[in-house]
Design an enzyme around this catalytic site. Structure first.
Site, PDB file in Angstrom:
ATOM      1  N   THR A 101     -31.787 -68.546  17.089  1.00 45.85           N
ATOM      2  CA  THR A 101     -32.928 -69.562  17.308  1.00 45.85           C
ATOM      3  C   THR A 101     -32.755 -70.217  18.438  1.00 45.85           C
ATOM      4  O   THR A 101     -31.496 -70.910  18.782  1.00 45.85           O
ATOM      5  CB  THR A 101     -32.672 -70.455  16.070  1.00 45.85           C
ATOM      6  OG1 THR A 101     -32.717 -69.787  14.776  1.00 45.85           O
ATOM      7  CG2 THR A 101     -33.988 -71.452  16.165  1.00 45.85           C
ATOM      8  N   LYS A 176     -40.504 -68.797  14.729  1.00 48.43           N
ATOM      9  CA  LYS A 176     -39.300 -69.263  14.007  1.00 48.43           C
ATOM     10  C   LYS A 176     -39.136 -70.708  13.994  1.00 48.43           C
ATOM     11  O   LYS A 176     -38.570 -71.346  12.809  1.00 48.43           O
ATOM     12  CB  LYS A 176     -37.795 -68.525  14.791  1.00 48.43           C
ATOM     13  CG  LYS A 176     -36.783 -69.110  14.227  1.00 48.43           C
ATOM     14  CD  LYS A 176     -36.707 -68.745  12.652  1.00 48.43           C
ATOM     15  CE  LYS A 176     -35.221 -69.223  12.037  1.00 48.43           C
ATOM     16  NZ  LYS A 176     -33.889 -68.724  12.615  1.00 48.43           N
TER      17      LYS A 176
END
Length: 298
Positions: A101, A176
């Site tokens: 991420t 995300k």
């Protein structure tokens, strides 16, 4: 690209990465791992034929597809740009797939740097938990060149059940962060509500039952329910420190895009409070206990 003949490099064999690596080996791929103190035990992977090397540059010299599964942007940048990083051993034609991420603006810069070195890049962050990672049932949100995405699908399917093409480079990481903001934001709201209910004398079973039958029902409540009812945090094995990091990345992205992010900033502050009050690996459900304390106790 025939991924069946490729050597796969893996950097980041933690809770999520270990499941990815296990499924890559299970599907018959050659695997090279970066030796790192943050790895989960790799004995079974080595016994199954994986090799272990000491630096990202060595991974790059041996693998032509490299998967990154590290904590966030600082770690991704360190893996690439450190003195013995990927760029030092990268060969033209190598594909780098970042499952971490990360901040999308950094992702775009990294993709450009790799392109200048003759390599290709996909951002492919994942959702779900270590359980699904071990089962090969992750969700992937992929950004990058569509043709490269199509060519890498056989490899991605080794460890993912649902794979969504989000758009050009950076789109996977953008999506995300949006996903995690919504998911973690719902968990934070439930934690704050549960803390209020606790101080107001509402029984946990009553709280959960009424929320589940009304507008509070959903995935977030299902994951928080075991902790609310019995103190079992296994339903949401995501650390408060990572939640704080992801919300910080989301607000950074929103600021760079000129988007409204007032609610996100408030939720980020809750996770900041939780991360400061708890041990490093404390999970998101423990935010309930932090918020239920009096201000003096916190």
């Amino acid at each position: 690209m025939n991924t069946g003949k490729d050597t796969i490099g893996m950097i980041g064999v933690g809770l999520m990465g270990h499941g990815i690596a296990t499924n890559i080996v299970k599907h018959g791929h050659r695997l090279v791992l970066l030796d790192h103190p943050g790895n989960q035990p790799v004995d079974k992977l080595l016994a199954a034929g994986a090799a272990k090397v000491a630096s990202p540059a060595q991974v790059a010299r041996q693998a032509n597809i490299i998967i990154l599964c590290v904590t966030g942007t600082p770690q991704v940048e360190d893996v690439l740009f450190s003195p013995d990083g990927l760029l030092q051993g990268l060969r033209p034609g190598t594909v780098v797939i970042d499952c971490s991420t990360a901040i999308p603006s950094s992702t775009v810069r990294i993709a450009q740097t790799l392109a200048e070195a003759g390599a290709q890049f996909l951002d492919a962050p994942m959702t779900r938990t270590p359980k699904e990672a071990a089962e090969g049932r992750l969700n992937l949100l992929v950004g990058g060149d569509r043709a490269l995405y199509d060519r890498c699908l056989p490899l991605l399917r080794c460890y993912a059940e649902n794979i969504s093409y989000a758009g050009p480079v950076g789109s996977g990481h953008r999506m995300k962060l949006i996903h995690n903001y919504v998911s973690l934001g719902c968990a934070a709201i439930i934690a704050e509500a549960a803390a209020c209910a606790q101080r107001a004398g509402i029984e946990p079973d009553v709280l959960v039952d009424i929320l589940a039958k009304g507008g509070g029902g959903g995935v977030a409540l299902d994951r928080m329910r075991p902790f609310l009812q019995s103190g079992d945090d296994s339903g949401l094995r995501f650390s408060l420190s990572n939640a704080r990091k992801d919300l910080n990345y989301y607000t950074t992205m929103a600021e760079e895009a000129g988007a409204v992010h007032g609610a996100a900033s408030a939720i980020e502050q809750l996770f900041e409070l939780g991360a400061q009050a708890c041990p490093p690996q404390a999970t998101v459900p423990h935010l309930v206990d932090v918020l239920a304390r009096s201000p003096r106790e916190t």
